[in-house]
Design a protein around this motif. Structure first.
Motif, mmCIF file in Angstrom:
data_model
loop_
_atom_site.group_PDB
_atom_site.id
_atom_site.type_symbol
_atom_site.label_atom_id
_atom_site.label_comp_id
_atom_site.label_asym_id
_atom_site.label_seq_id
_atom_site.Cartn_x
_atom_site.Cartn_y
_atom_site.Cartn_z
ATOM 1 N N SER A 195 0.850 -1.184 0.000
ATOM 2 C CA SER A 195 0.000 0.000 0.000
ATOM 3 C C SER A 195 0.890 1.240 0.000
ATOM 4 N N ALA A 196 0.278 2.363 -0.239
ATOM 5 C CA ALA A 196 0.994 3.632 -0.229
ATOM 6 C C ALA A 196 0.180 4.627 0.581
ATOM 7 N N HIS A 197 0.842 5.340 1.460
ATOM 8 C CA HIS A 197 0.219 6.396 2.247
ATOM 9 C C HIS A 197 0.683 7.726 1.654
ATOM 10 N N VAL A 198 -0.253 8.541 1.164
ATOM 11 C CA VAL A 198 0.070 9.791 0.475
ATOM 12 C C VAL A 198 -0.385 10.963 1.337
ATOM 13 N N THR A 199 0.501 11.925 1.539
ATOM 14 C CA THR A 199 0.153 13.148 2.262
ATOM 15 C C THR A 199 0.567 14.354 1.425
ATOM 16 N N TRP A 200 -0.027 15.517 1.712
ATOM 17 C CA TRP A 200 0.323 16.763 1.028
ATOM 18 C C TRP A 200 -0.018 17.922 1.937
ATOM 19 N N THR A 201 0.484 19.076 1.580
ATOM 20 C CA THR A 201 0.203 20.298 2.325
ATOM 21 C C THR A 201 -1.105 20.886 1.804
ATOM 22 N N PRO A 202 -2.107 21.048 2.663
ATOM 23 C CA PRO A 202 -3.369 21.655 2.203
ATOM 24 C C PRO A 202 -3.128 23.075 1.685
ATOM 25 N N LEU A 203 -3.865 23.456 0.671
ATOM 26 C CA LEU A 203 -3.726 24.795 0.089
ATOM 27 C C LEU A 203 -4.239 25.843 1.069
ATOM 28 N N THR A 204 -3.475 26.904 1.249
ATOM 29 C CA THR A 204 -3.927 27.996 2.101
ATOM 30 C C THR A 204 -4.481 29.145 1.270
ATOM 31 N N ASN A 205 -3.988 29.314 0.052
ATOM 32 C CA ASN A 205 -4.516 30.315 -0.870
ATOM 33 C C ASN A 205 -5.126 29.547 -2.034
ATOM 34 N N SER A 206 -6.326 29.042 -1.812
ATOM 35 C CA SER A 206 -6.905 28.070 -2.733
ATOM 36 C C SER A 206 -7.608 28.690 -3.938
ATOM 37 N N ARG A 207 -7.784 30.010 -3.972
ATOM 38 C CA ARG A 207 -8.486 30.708 -5.056
ATOM 39 C C ARG A 207 -9.916 30.218 -5.211
ATOM 40 N N GLY A 208 -10.486 29.668 -4.143
ATOM 41 C CA GLY A 208 -11.860 29.168 -4.143
ATOM 42 C C GLY A 208 -12.041 28.196 -3.000
ATOM 43 N N ILE A 209 -13.191 27.564 -2.975
ATOM 44 C CA ILE A 209 -13.505 26.580 -1.942
ATOM 45 C C ILE A 209 -13.105 25.211 -2.456
ATOM 46 N N ILE A 210 -12.165 24.561 -1.779
ATOM 47 C CA ILE A 210 -11.722 23.223 -2.172
ATOM 48 C C ILE A 210 -12.799 22.230 -1.746
ATOM 49 N N THR A 211 -13.324 21.490 -2.698
ATOM 50 C CA THR A 211 -14.359 20.495 -2.392
ATOM 51 C C THR A 211 -13.771 19.106 -2.214
ATOM 52 N N GLN A 212 -12.595 18.864 -2.776
ATOM 53 C CA GLN A 212 -11.913 17.588 -2.610
ATOM 54 C C GLN A 212 -10.504 17.679 -3.171
ATOM 55 N N TYR A 213 -9.681 16.766 -2.750
ATOM 56 C CA TYR A 213 -8.367 16.557 -3.358
ATOM 57 C C TYR A 213 -8.466 15.233 -4.090
ATOM 58 N N ARG A 214 -8.030 15.174 -5.322
ATOM 59 C CA ARG A 214 -8.126 13.959 -6.129
ATOM 60 C C ARG A 214 -6.729 13.387 -6.340
ATOM 61 N N VAL A 215 -6.533 12.137 -5.924
ATOM 62 C CA VAL A 215 -5.259 11.445 -6.084
ATOM 63 C C VAL A 215 -5.408 10.449 -7.226
ATOM 64 N N THR A 216 -4.472 10.500 -8.161
ATOM 65 C CA THR A 216 -4.486 9.624 -9.331
ATOM 66 C C THR A 216 -3.148 8.909 -9.407
ATOM 67 N N TYR A 217 -3.168 7.643 -9.836
ATOM 68 C CA TYR A 217 -1.910 6.905 -9.985
ATOM 69 C C TYR A 217 -1.988 5.996 -11.195
ATOM 70 N N GLN A 218 -0.831 5.521 -11.650
ATOM 71 C CA GLN A 218 -0.768 4.553 -12.735
ATOM 72 C C GLN A 218 0.368 3.583 -12.437
ATOM 73 N N SER A 219 0.241 2.362 -12.941
ATOM 74 C CA SER A 219 1.212 1.319 -12.624
ATOM 75 C C SER A 219 2.487 1.441 -13.453
#
Length: 106
Positions: free
Chosen positions: A72-96
């Motif tokens: 498995s993989a545990h993915v983290t990131w820094t939430p946006l503080t100047n988001s230029r709008g209301i963030i409704t979700q973060y979308r994580v995409t990967y490929q093999s």
């Protein structure tokens, strides 16, 4: 913080204000000026600019966990503080592998 007013000079009776930031509240006012001095300001008008696409997420880190039964993989990131709008979700995409179909994480 206090209001920071920026002035522009215009004649005749219009001006375009450019380089405004998305998803920001602005208050505008107008006054006439002649050789004798400045008249009073108009009543202030407030308006919020529309949202824009968010900026790029930063601080992305991945920790891979392997065992004899699963990987498995545990993915983290820094939430946006100047988001230029209301963030409704973060979308994580990967490929093999390069060229493989992209997979979305739900």
């Amino acid at each position: 913080g206090g209001n920071i007013w920026q002035e522009t000079t215009s004649s005749p009776a219009s001006v375009d204000i450019t380089n405004l930031k998305p998803f920001t509240n602005y208050t505008l006012r107008v006054r006439a000026v002649n050789r004798v001095g400045s008249g009073p300001y108009s009543a202030p008008l407030s308006h919020a600019t529309d949202q824009s696409t968010p900026s790029m997420v930063s601080g992305v880190e991945v920790i891979f966990n392997s065992s004899t039964t699963a990987v498995s993989a545990h993915v983290t990131w820094t939430p946006l503080t100047n988001s230029r709008g209301i963030i409704t979700q973060y979308r994580v995409t990967y490929q093999s592998s390069p060229g493989a179909a992209l997979q979305n994480v739900n």
